[in-house]
Design a protein around this motif. Structure first.
Motif, PDB file in Angstrom:
ATOM      1  N   MET A   1      10.498  -4.188  16.399  1.00 21.59           N
ATOM      2  CA  MET A   1      11.406  -3.581  16.116  1.00 21.59           C
ATOM      3  C   MET A   1      11.323  -2.122  16.110  1.00 21.59           C
ATOM      4  SD  MET A   1      13.050  -4.317  11.993  1.00 21.59           S
ATOM      5  CE  MET A   1      13.536  -5.865  12.579  1.00 21.59           C
ATOM      6  N   THR A   2      11.909  -1.325  16.307  1.00 19.55           N
ATOM      7  CA  THR A   2      11.926   0.436  16.210  1.00 19.55           C
ATOM      8  C   THR A   2      11.818   0.727  14.752  1.00 19.55           C
ATOM      9  OG1 THR A   2      12.948   2.325  16.890  1.00 19.55           O
ATOM     10  CG2 THR A   2      14.331   0.687  16.444  1.00 19.55           C
ATOM     11  N   ASP A   3      11.171   1.765  14.715  1.00 21.50           N
ATOM     12  CA  ASP A   3      11.012   2.527  13.197  1.00 21.50           C
ATOM     13  C   ASP A   3      11.944   3.637  13.175  1.00 21.50           C
ATOM     14  OD1 ASP A   3      10.132   4.414  14.782  1.00 21.50           O
ATOM     15  OD2 ASP A   3       8.191   4.795  13.632  1.00 21.50           O
ATOM     16  N   ASN A   4      12.819   3.553  14.065  1.00 23.95           N
ATOM     17  CA  ASN A   4      14.336   4.631  14.138  1.00 23.95           C
ATOM     18  C   ASN A   4      15.028   4.201  13.066  1.00 23.95           C
ATOM     19  OD1 ASN A   4      15.256   7.226  14.864  1.00 23.95           O
ATOM     20  ND2 ASN A   4      16.857   6.103  15.491  1.00 23.95           N
ATOM     21  N   ILE A   5      15.654   4.980  12.315  1.00 19.52           N
ATOM     22  CA  ILE A   5      16.788   4.494  11.320  1.00 19.52           C
ATOM     23  C   ILE A   5      18.070   5.315  11.888  1.00 19.52           C
ATOM     24  CG2 ILE A   5      17.837   4.736   9.087  1.00 19.52           C
ATOM     25  CD1 ILE A   5      15.581   2.585   9.425  1.00 19.52           C
ATOM     26  N   ILE A   6      19.148   4.424  12.506  1.00 14.07           N
ATOM     27  CA  ILE A   6      20.469   5.085  12.810  1.00 14.07           C
ATOM     28  C   ILE A   6      21.377   5.572  11.531  1.00 14.07           C
ATOM     29  CG2 ILE A   6      22.421   4.439  13.947  1.00 14.07           C
ATOM     30  CD1 ILE A   6      20.884   2.157  15.473  1.00 14.07           C
ATOM     31  N   ILE A   7      21.440   6.806  11.672  1.00 15.11           N
ATOM     32  CA  ILE A   7      22.113   7.356  10.238  1.00 15.11           C
ATOM     33  C   ILE A   7      23.816   7.283  10.655  1.00 15.11           C
ATOM     34  CG2 ILE A   7      22.698   9.370   8.940  1.00 15.11           C
ATOM     35  CD1 ILE A   7      20.140   8.188   8.201  1.00 15.11           C
ATOM     36  N   PHE A   8      24.480   6.247   9.638  1.00 12.07           N
ATOM     37  CA  PHE A   8      26.087   6.235  10.127  1.00 12.07           C
ATOM     38  C   PHE A   8      26.497   6.865   8.954  1.00 12.07           C
ATOM     39  CE2 PHE A   8      29.731   3.894   8.910  1.00 12.07           C
ATOM     40  CZ  PHE A   8      30.132   3.136  10.306  1.00 12.07           C
ATOM     41  N   ASP A   9      27.291   7.994   9.202  1.00 11.03           N
ATOM     42  CA  ASP A   9      27.844   8.813   8.368  1.00 11.03           C
ATOM     43  C   ASP A   9      29.353   8.362   8.003  1.00 11.03           C
ATOM     44  OD1 ASP A   9      29.824  11.122   7.332  1.00 11.03           O
ATOM     45  OD2 ASP A   9      27.601  11.623   6.515  1.00 11.03           O
ATOM     46  N   THR A  10      29.889   7.962   6.780  1.00 14.63           N
ATOM     47  CA  THR A  10      31.234   7.447   6.519  1.00 14.63           C
ATOM     48  C   THR A  10      32.028   8.508   5.430  1.00 14.63           C
ATOM     49  OG1 THR A  10      32.686   5.776   5.849  1.00 14.63           O
ATOM     50  CG2 THR A  10      30.329   5.979   5.035  1.00 14.63           C
ATOM     51  N   THR A  11      31.466   9.747   5.376  1.00 14.92           N
ATOM     52  CA  THR A  11      32.279  10.789   4.558  1.00 14.92           C
ATOM     53  C   THR A  11      33.566  10.969   4.829  1.00 14.92           C
ATOM     54  OG1 THR A  11      30.083  12.028   4.576  1.00 14.92           O
ATOM     55  CG2 THR A  11      32.007  13.185   3.895  1.00 14.92           C
ATOM     56  N   LEU A  12      34.012  10.673   6.147  1.00 19.12           N
ATOM     57  CA  LEU A  12      35.451  11.106   6.520  1.00 19.12           C
ATOM     58  C   LEU A  12      36.196   9.755   6.155  1.00 19.12           C
ATOM     59  CD1 LEU A  12      34.896  13.231   9.611  1.00 19.12           C
ATOM     60  CD2 LEU A  12      35.606  13.863   7.329  1.00 19.12           C
ATOM     61  N   ARG A  13      35.547   8.514   5.915  1.00 16.69           N
ATOM     62  CA  ARG A  13      36.383   7.464   5.710  1.00 16.69           C
ATOM     63  C   ARG A  13      36.176   6.926   4.489  1.00 16.69           C
ATOM     64  NH1 ARG A  13      35.944   2.511   3.922  1.00 16.69           N
ATOM     65  NH2 ARG A  13      33.873   2.112   4.980  1.00 16.69           N
ATOM     66  N   PHE A 255       8.056   4.775   3.635  1.00 15.30           N
ATOM     67  CA  PHE A 255       9.270   4.538   4.195  1.00 15.30           C
ATOM     68  C   PHE A 255       8.754   4.960   5.762  1.00 15.30           C
ATOM     69  CE2 PHE A 255      10.944   5.679   0.077  1.00 15.30           C
ATOM     70  CZ  PHE A 255      11.190   4.381  -0.310  1.00 15.30           C
ATOM     71  N   PRO A 256       8.088   4.314   6.617  1.00 13.00           N
ATOM     72  CA  PRO A 256       7.657   4.839   7.797  1.00 13.00           C
ATOM     73  C   PRO A 256       8.602   4.645   8.892  1.00 13.00           C
ATOM     74  CG  PRO A 256       6.912   2.749   7.519  1.00 13.00           C
ATOM     75  CD  PRO A 256       7.669   2.910   6.390  1.00 13.00           C
ATOM     76  N   TYR A 257       9.632   5.329   8.870  1.00 14.20           N
ATOM     77  CA  TYR A 257      10.728   5.494   9.647  1.00 14.20           C
ATOM     78  C   TYR A 257      11.171   6.864  10.256  1.00 14.20           C
ATOM     79  CZ  TYR A 257      11.164   1.261   6.737  1.00 14.20           C
ATOM     80  OH  TYR A 257      10.990   0.179   6.037  1.00 14.20           O
ATOM     81  N   THR A 258      12.090   6.957  11.012  1.00 13.47           N
ATOM     82  CA  THR A 258      12.230   8.414  11.473  1.00 13.47           C
ATOM     83  C   THR A 258      13.876   8.263  11.644  1.00 13.47           C
ATOM     84  OG1 THR A 258      12.214   7.614  13.834  1.00 13.47           O
ATOM     85  CG2 THR A 258      10.424   8.745  13.072  1.00 13.47           C
ATOM     86  N   THR A 259      14.141   9.674  11.598  1.00  5.33           N
ATOM     87  CA  THR A 259      15.832   9.886  11.732  1.00  5.33           C
ATOM     88  C   THR A 259      15.914  11.352  12.818  1.00  5.33           C
ATOM     89  OG1 THR A 259      16.417  11.556  10.107  1.00  5.33           O
ATOM     90  CG2 THR A 259      16.201   9.135   9.441  1.00  5.33           C
ATOM     91  N   GLY A 260      17.136  11.228  13.382  1.00  3.12           N
ATOM     92  CA  GLY A 260      17.230  12.281  14.282  1.00  3.12           C
ATOM     93  C   GLY A 260      18.184  13.500  13.431  1.00  3.12           C
TER      94      GLY A 260
END
Length: 515
Positions: A1-13, A255-260
């Motif tokens: 399992m990858t340690d990258n967290i996908i950031i899903f932004d829902t500010t506009l919804r 929280f051993p993850y990464t984000t972009g």
């Protein structure tokens, strides 16, 4: 399992669904472009079936976004899904996010549907969405109050139908960190085809645990976090993007993850969303609040001056803030006061320093905000003794609904009368422009404030003008029954203080050079 967290932004919804937070098309495009620049993986741009305006916004965002996946939300109906598919079709990377309620409470009272029919709608909706795109997200609304076995059954069916992301939302902010970690872990272990989808968390903040729950879900196996800038959202809001990103960055040990995400754009994004939504950010808001990197307590200021890590676990520059703010006030200590005097160009002996500090404390008990010039006045009466170098002699202002707003101002500058004429966007702007032509400067007007000294139409207008130049902040004040005269005098008063400060800086530089 990858340690990258996908950031899903829902500010506009989800964020825009906050009562009073509606944004125009132009504002949504601004936000979307900044989210794209910031490195957000998925932008949920809107709910296309909701209105023609929402459809247009999603469609236009799909055309301008370069790197992020553009997502449209849809209920589990063909019309919703087709409308979302049409809206996102121009995007380089596109996703349809379809959902249906699965909790007993929602199925009975909201949907008025039996579980078996809901199960069928899951398969139908995901299959329909796959006709538009290979990237389909399915959500079980009110997931944290859904019966576990039924949830697993629906999740398995959604993945078999082609869903590539499975979202288990805490729609009403009901769960807790331990619960949600366990829930994600159990679902992923129980559903046989769970390895074919990314699991997502979407937490609301009704009990103040949205960010904690989102991070806890990641511990349980979620690899997408749905969030908003400033935590904007319905009721108490959503998980705040900036808090999640900086929690991962600051506490990567747990929280051993990464984000972009480019964290240096977080404050800029916060200010933009606050401006377009007209939702102010509370001063003590984590990461992006005005006071997030401000210190007034004397104990804290003393620690900060010795080592910033004593009271700051993040660098302000990492979130796009210029630097730490040591606020001078009644809680400030002697160390911070001495450091401020040095910054202003003063070197005092111990006795003089103690006397000035006592006067500062007395003033701080009376004034809520202490500015640089307030402190200078405590230790140096030269401004009044020497007399102002500039003063207002005469002025004429033309204002009204028609024609050009114009001001003619005459100043006494070191004994010489100088007159200039200028136009502006209103009489005050024209007046200040005329003064600036006489006294050229690069100072920025930070505050222009007018208040009535007394009641009645003959009240004096008390005007405050705050100017900032090269890190120095000064405030000029004046009162007059003519608001324009008071404005001019307050502006000139501030300029006089700046000139005294410039002269002091020159003298200090000459002294240093001589040494």
């Amino acid at each position: 399992m990858t340690d990258n967290i996908i950031i899903f932004d829902t500010t506009l919804r989800d964020g825009e669904q906050s009562p009073g937070a509606s944004m125009t098309l132009e504002e949504k495009l601004q936000v979307a472009e900044l989210l794209d620049e910031m490195g957000v993986d998925v932008i949920e741009a809107g709910f296309p079936i909701a209105s023609n305006g929402d459809f247009e916004a999603v469609s236009e965002i799909a055309k301008v976004v370069k790197n992020s996946t553009v997502c449209g939300l849809a209920r589990a109906g063909n019309k919703d899904i087709d409308r979302a598919g049409e809206a996102i079709k121009h995007a380089e990377k596109r996703r349809i996010h379809t959902f249906i309620s699965t909790s007993p409470l929602h199925m009975k009272f909201k949907l008025q549907m039996e579980p078996d029919r809901v199960y069928e709608k899951v398969i139908e909706s995901v299959s329909r969405a796959r006709q538009w795109t290979d990237d389909v997200e399915w959500s079980c609304e009110d997931g944290t109050r859904t019966e576990f076995d039924f949830m697993c059954r629906c999740v398995e069916a959604a993945i078999n139908a082609g869903a590539t992301t499975i979202n288990i939302p805490d729609t009403v902010g009901y769960t807790s960190p331990d619960e949600i970690t366990s829930l994600f872990r159990r679902v992923i272990e129980t559903v046989p085809n769970s390895d074919k989808a990314v699991f997502s968390t979407h937490c609301h903040n009704d009990l103040g645990m949205a960010v904690a729950n989102s991070l806890a879900a990641a511990k349980g196996g979620a690899r997408q976090v749905e969030c908003t800038i400033n935590g904007l959202g319905e009721r108490a809001g959503n998980a705040a993007l900036e808090e999640i990103v900086m929690a991962i960055r600051t506490r990567n040990d747990i929280f051993p993850y990464t984000t972009g995400i480019n964290s240096k754009l977080l404050t800029r994004a916060s200010k933009l969303v606050s401006a377009v939504s007209a939702f102010p950010v509370q001063y003590n808001k984590a990461i992006v609040g005005k006071n997030a990197f401000a210190h007034e307590s004397g104990i804290h200021q003393d620690g900060m001056l010795k080592n910033a890590e004593t009271y700051e676990i993040m660098k302000p520059e990492d979130v796009g803030v210029g630097g730490t703010d040591l606020v001078m006030g009644k809680h400030s200590g002697r160390h911070a006061f001495k450091d401020k005097l040095k910054e202003l160009g003063y070197e005092l002996g111990d006795n003089a320093l103690q006397q000035a500090f006592e006067r500062f404390k007395a003033l701080a008990d009376k004034k809520k905000h202490i500015f640089d010039e307030d402190i200078e006045a405590l230790v140096d009466d030269q401004v009044g003794a020497q007399g102002d170098k500039i003063s207002v002699i005469a002025m004429t202002v033309i204002a009204g609904t028609g024609g050009t707003q114009k001001a003619v101002v005459t100043l006494d500058v070191d004994g010489t009368h100088v007159t200039e004429e200028a136009t502006g966007d209103g009489p005050v702007d024209a007046t200040f422009n005329a003064i600036k032509q006489i006294i050229p400067h690069n100072a920025r007007l930070q505050l222009y404030q007018v208040s009535a000294v007394t009641a009645g139409t003959d009240a004096q207008a008390e005007v405050s003008c705050r100017l900032s130049e090269d890190g120095t902040t000064v405030t000029g004040r004046s009162a007059d029954t003519d608001t324009m005269v008071s404005s001019a005098r307050a502006y000139v008063s501030a300029l006089n203080k700046l000139m005294v400060r410039r002269q002091k800086d020159v003298q200090n530089a000459q002294t240093s050079a001589a040494e």
